[in-house]
Design a protein around this motif. Structure first.
Motif, short mmCIF file in Angstrom:
data_model
loop_
_atom_site.label_atom_id
_atom_site.label_comp_id
_atom_site.label_asym_id
_atom_site.label_seq_id
_atom_site.Cartn_x
_atom_site.Cartn_y
_atom_site.Cartn_z
N ILE A 2 1.37 3.30 -12.49
CA ILE A 2 1.41 3.27 -11.02
C ILE A 2 1.79 1.87 -10.55
CG2 ILE A 2 0.02 3.48 -8.92
CD1 ILE A 2 -1.58 5.70 -10.42
N ALA A 3 1.15 0.86 -11.12
CA ALA A 3 1.44 -0.52 -10.73
C ALA A 3 2.90 -0.87 -11.01
CB ALA A 3 0.51 -1.48 -11.46
N GLU A 4 3.38 -0.49 -12.18
CA GLU A 4 4.77 -0.78 -12.53
C GLU A 4 5.74 -0.09 -11.58
OE1 GLU A 4 7.86 0.12 -16.19
OE2 GLU A 4 5.72 -0.02 -16.64
N ASN A 5 5.51 1.19 -11.32
CA ASN A 5 6.42 1.94 -10.44
C ASN A 5 6.33 1.50 -8.98
OD1 ASN A 5 7.54 3.46 -12.51
ND2 ASN A 5 5.90 4.98 -12.41
N ALA A 6 5.17 0.98 -8.59
CA ALA A 6 4.99 0.49 -7.22
C ALA A 6 5.43 -0.96 -7.06
CB ALA A 6 3.53 0.61 -6.82
N LYS A 7 5.77 -1.58 -8.18
CA LYS A 7 6.11 -3.02 -8.17
C LYS A 7 4.96 -3.81 -7.53
CE LYS A 7 11.09 -2.30 -8.24
NZ LYS A 7 10.98 -1.25 -9.18
N ALA A 8 3.76 -3.47 -8.01
CA ALA A 8 2.53 -4.13 -7.54
C ALA A 8 1.69 -4.45 -8.77
CB ALA A 8 1.76 -3.18 -6.61
N ASN A 9 0.65 -5.24 -8.58
CA ASN A 9 -0.22 -5.50 -9.72
C ASN A 9 -1.45 -4.60 -9.66
OD1 ASN A 9 -2.36 -6.89 -8.24
ND2 ASN A 9 -0.92 -8.60 -8.05
N ARG A 52 -4.50 -5.27 -9.86
CA ARG A 52 -5.58 -5.80 -9.02
C ARG A 52 -5.41 -5.32 -7.58
NH1 ARG A 52 -6.68 -11.84 -7.15
NH2 ARG A 52 -8.75 -11.51 -6.30
N ALA A 53 -4.18 -5.29 -7.09
CA ALA A 53 -3.93 -4.82 -5.72
C ALA A 53 -4.35 -3.35 -5.56
CB ALA A 53 -2.46 -5.00 -5.35
N ILE A 54 -4.10 -2.56 -6.58
CA ILE A 54 -4.48 -1.14 -6.52
C ILE A 54 -5.99 -1.02 -6.39
CG2 ILE A 54 -4.55 1.02 -7.82
CD1 ILE A 54 -1.78 0.22 -8.97
N TYR A 55 -6.71 -1.72 -7.24
CA TYR A 55 -8.18 -1.65 -7.20
C TYR A 55 -8.72 -2.25 -5.90
CZ TYR A 55 -8.01 -0.23 -12.07
OH TYR A 55 -7.76 0.46 -13.23
N GLU A 56 -8.07 -3.31 -5.43
CA GLU A 56 -8.53 -3.96 -4.20
C GLU A 56 -8.33 -3.06 -2.98
OE1 GLU A 56 -6.85 -7.66 -1.69
OE2 GLU A 56 -7.43 -8.14 -3.75
N TYR A 57 -7.18 -2.40 -2.92
CA TYR A 57 -6.89 -1.55 -1.76
C TYR A 57 -7.55 -0.17 -1.83
CZ TYR A 57 -3.10 -4.80 -0.49
OH TYR A 57 -2.38 -5.89 -0.12
N LYS A 105 0.83 -1.21 0.00
CA LYS A 105 0.00 0.00 0.00
C LYS A 105 0.87 1.26 0.00
CE LYS A 105 -4.18 -1.70 2.22
NZ LYS A 105 -5.06 -1.60 3.40
N ALA A 106 1.91 1.25 0.79
CA ALA A 106 2.80 2.42 0.86
C ALA A 106 3.47 2.66 -0.49
CB ALA A 106 3.85 2.22 1.95
N ARG A 107 3.93 1.58 -1.15
CA ARG A 107 4.54 1.73 -2.48
C ARG A 107 3.54 2.26 -3.49
NH1 ARG A 107 6.29 -3.45 -1.52
NH2 ARG A 107 5.12 -4.20 -3.34
N ILE A 108 2.31 1.75 -3.42
CA ILE A 108 1.27 2.21 -4.35
C ILE A 108 0.98 3.69 -4.12
CG2 ILE A 108 -1.19 2.01 -4.94
CD1 ILE A 108 -0.88 -1.04 -4.35
N LEU A 109 0.83 4.08 -2.87
CA LEU A 109 0.55 5.50 -2.57
C LEU A 109 1.67 6.41 -3.06
CD1 LEU A 109 -1.10 5.33 0.95
CD2 LEU A 109 -2.16 6.08 -1.19
N GLU A 110 2.90 5.99 -2.85
CA GLU A 110 4.03 6.81 -3.31
C GLU A 110 4.06 6.90 -4.83
OE1 GLU A 110 7.33 9.31 -3.31
OE2 GLU A 110 5.95 8.80 -1.68
N ALA A 111 3.88 5.77 -5.50
CA ALA A 111 3.88 5.78 -6.96
C ALA A 111 2.70 6.58 -7.50
CB ALA A 111 3.85 4.34 -7.49
N ALA A 112 1.55 6.44 -6.87
CA ALA A 112 0.36 7.19 -7.30
C ALA A 112 0.57 8.68 -7.09
CB ALA A 112 -0.87 6.71 -6.55
N TYR A 113 1.16 9.05 -5.98
CA TYR A 113 1.46 10.46 -5.71
C TYR A 113 2.33 11.04 -6.82
CZ TYR A 113 4.04 14.32 -3.48
OH TYR A 113 4.65 15.51 -3.20
N ARG A 114 3.39 10.35 -7.17
CA ARG A 114 4.29 10.86 -8.22
C ARG A 114 3.58 10.89 -9.58
NH1 ARG A 114 7.70 13.57 -5.04
NH2 ARG A 114 8.38 12.21 -3.37
N GLU A 115 2.78 9.87 -9.86
CA GLU A 115 2.05 9.81 -11.13
C GLU A 115 1.03 10.94 -11.22
OE1 GLU A 115 0.75 7.92 -14.84
OE2 GLU A 115 2.56 7.70 -13.64
N PHE A 116 0.24 11.13 -10.18
CA PHE A 116 -0.78 12.18 -10.20
C PHE A 116 -0.14 13.56 -10.26
CE2 PHE A 116 -3.64 9.03 -7.85
CZ PHE A 116 -4.30 8.65 -9.01
#
Length: 191
Positions: free
Chosen positions: A33-40, A42-47, A9-20
């Protein structure tokens, strides 16, 4: 929540912050966002739900950071303005995210309204006798710090694209502090 999901979640938030901050809400891509957060994805939509919800979550998280970072006292408004300047200068993405939020989502979310409404009584108590309402005074202070967002334009006009030195940033900071000082002095009610 496990440590792994918290870290994701922290990686997603940081990547989303930079992307937005870079692309705004409309131009941002969940794939990046998923690529930069090293997440998939689905995790973004789920969280966080849909992209707009993620954007609002990032705005909320950044408000929380500013609340923890910025002074809580309004006794010395020029000093407060200097702290706001330093806060935004330390990470230009902060001002860009704010500008994108104002452009693409002009209606504040409730957490933003709560954030500002909770600070206004403290501002009014610390600055009695101001002819400006606390809301107007707060808006003026926050608007002045957005001068940093115009620095690319001023760089092109005044400095021919030469990066600003630390001394030049200090001059701009001093101008912001002086402007707030003058505004608060000029708008104090006369006895």
């Amino acid at each position: 929540m496990t440590n792994d999901s918290g870290a994701t979640k922290a990686r997603i938030l940081e990547a989303a912050y930079r992307e937005f901050a870079a692309y705004g809400l409309a131009g941002s891509r969940i794939d990046r966002i998923a690529e930069n957060a090293k997440a998939n994805k689905r995790a973004i939509y789920e969280y966080f739900g849909k992209k707009e919800d993620l954007f609002d979550h990032v705005v909320t998280e950044r408000l929380s950071v500013s609340l923890q970072t910025l002074p809580s006292s309004f006794e010395d408004l020029p000093q407060f303005a200097g702290a706001v300047f330093d806060y935004y200068a330390s990470d230009p993405d902060r001002v860009r995210l704010t500008l994108w939020r104002q452009l693409e989502r002009p209606t504040p979310i409730q957490v933003e309204l709560d954030y500002y409404q909770q600070r206004l009584p403290a501002l009014a108590a610390a600055q009695p006798g101001q002819s400006l309402s606390p809301a107007d005074l707060y808006a003026v202070i926050w608007t002045i710090h957005h001068v940093q967002a115009l620095t690319p334009l001023s760089l092109q006009i005044a400095d021919s694209g030469v990066p600003w030195s630390a001394e030049r940033w200090q001059q701009l900071r001093a101008a912001v502090v002086t402007a707030v000082s003058r505004i608060t002095q000029d708008h104090t009610s006369q006895p």
